[in-house]
Design a protein around this motif. Structure first.
Motif, PDB file in Angstrom:
ATOM      1  N   ASN A 105       0.792  -1.268  -0.039  1.00 25.90           N
ATOM      2  CA  ASN A 105       0.047  -0.147  -0.152  1.00 25.90           C
ATOM      3  C   ASN A 105       0.849   1.184   0.075  1.00 25.90           C
ATOM      4  N   GLN A 151       0.508   3.967   1.067  1.00 22.60           N
ATOM      5  CA  GLN A 151       0.419   4.588   2.576  1.00 22.60           C
ATOM      6  C   GLN A 151       1.204   3.907   3.904  1.00 22.60           C
ATOM      7  N   THR A 152       1.843   2.527   3.302  1.00 26.49           N
ATOM      8  CA  THR A 152       2.445   1.855   4.280  1.00 26.49           C
ATOM      9  C   THR A 152       3.870   2.443   4.582  1.00 26.49           C
ATOM     10  N   GLY A 175       5.899   1.810  -3.303  1.00 22.18           N
ATOM     11  CA  GLY A 175       5.202   0.315  -3.191  1.00 22.18           C
ATOM     12  C   GLY A 175       6.003  -0.867  -3.191  1.00 22.18           C
ATOM     13  N   ASP A 208      -2.193  -3.395   5.514  1.00 23.07           N
ATOM     14  CA  ASP A 208      -2.806  -2.259   5.101  1.00 23.07           C
ATOM     15  C   ASP A 208      -3.852  -2.356   3.832  1.00 23.07           C
ATOM     16  N   GLN A 209      -4.441  -3.561   3.927  1.00 19.50           N
ATOM     17  CA  GLN A 209      -5.523  -3.799   2.809  1.00 19.50           C
ATOM     18  C   GLN A 209      -4.756  -4.209   1.594  1.00 19.50           C
ATOM     19  N   HIS A 210      -3.617  -4.415   1.537  1.00 17.80           N
ATOM     20  CA  HIS A 210      -3.088  -4.837   0.388  1.00 17.80           C
ATOM     21  C   HIS A 210      -2.195  -6.353   0.547  1.00 17.80           C
TER      22      HIS A 210
END
Length: 242
Positions: free
Chosen positions: A59, A61-62, A93, A118-120
């Motif tokens: 993600n 944002q990670t 990424g 993180d949802q990935h």
């Protein structure tokens, strides 16, 4: 072909662009670019490449703190390098994580792949830039990853291993490379090409569609239509099993 293996031991753009490593002609421009490229690994990268883990599909944002929280459960971490854009400073990424011990590296390689962060769903593999001879990154047309839409499919890595050619006898190969005891038998019959699955699905759908139209035209009940469709699917499964 006696040295054939599902995981590449030496990077060859033409071989990496093949589903079983037997192609003789490039099938897209990226392979041509990789074959003409003269890539030298980045000398500014420090650390032991044999203790470094490559983590991708992150993600955006990670952060480094999140990566340390997730991957420190497998062992002591020496350094984390989250690759960022030089201009914007945003994450690209993917990251590199260097462990202090090989045992921790192998454990993370085995257990962290396809972990959701993180949802990935992330992808984990060993570092290849400094350990795989002849390695060429994706930006120069190399790499092992690709997209169906662009026609650029890459095989020979952990994510998409080579398939065994039809005329090659069964043989055991080290799936994770040297230093790991986990092995697996790979056969062409054991895995099906996703393009073949899509083509079979399209054919079966085209076969069922006329039957649906006839049933609707004659006013058959929904239960009778479902029963006919189930029988049709059963016949298709039997044909595939043959």
């Amino acid at each position: 072909m006696n040295d054939w293996a599902p995981i590449a031991k030496e990077y060859d753009p033409l071989k990496a662009g093949s589903i079983d490593g037997t192609d003789e002609e490039p099938h897209d421009r990226a392979i041509w670019r990789a074959m003409l490229a003269r890539y030298v690994p980045n000398k500014g990268v420090t650390g032991d490449p044999h203790l470094t883990l490559f983590v991708a599909r992150l993600n955006l944002q990670t952060t480094e703190e999140k990566l340390k929280e997730v991957f420190s459960r497998y062992g002591d971490i020496r350094k984390i390098r989250l690759v960022r854009d030089l201009v914007t400073g945003f994450s690209k990424g993917y990251a590199f994580i260097e462990y202090k011990e090989e045992r921790a590296l192998l454990k993370a390689h085995r257990d962290a792949n396809r972990l959701v962060v993180d949802q990935h769903e992330i992808f984990v593999d060993f570092e290849l830039e400094r350990t795989l001879k002849g390695w060429i990154p994706r930006r120069l047309g190399g790499g092992f990853g690709g997209k169906k839409e662009s026609g650029q499919l890459r095989f020979g890595g952990r994510d998409r291993p080579f398939r065994k050619p039809i005329n090659l006898p069964n043989m055991k190969n080290d799936f994770y490379g040297e230093g790991s005891a986990e092995k697996r038998n790979w056969s062409r019959e054991g895995t099906r090409d996703w393009r073949t699955r899509d083509r079979d699905h399209e054919r079966s759908r085209d076969k069922r569609w006329p039957e649906r139209e006839r049933s609707w035209a004659w006013g058959e009940s929904e239960r009778e239509r479902d029963a006919k469709e189930e029988r049709s699917r059963g016949r298709e499964r039997k044909e595939r099993d043959r």
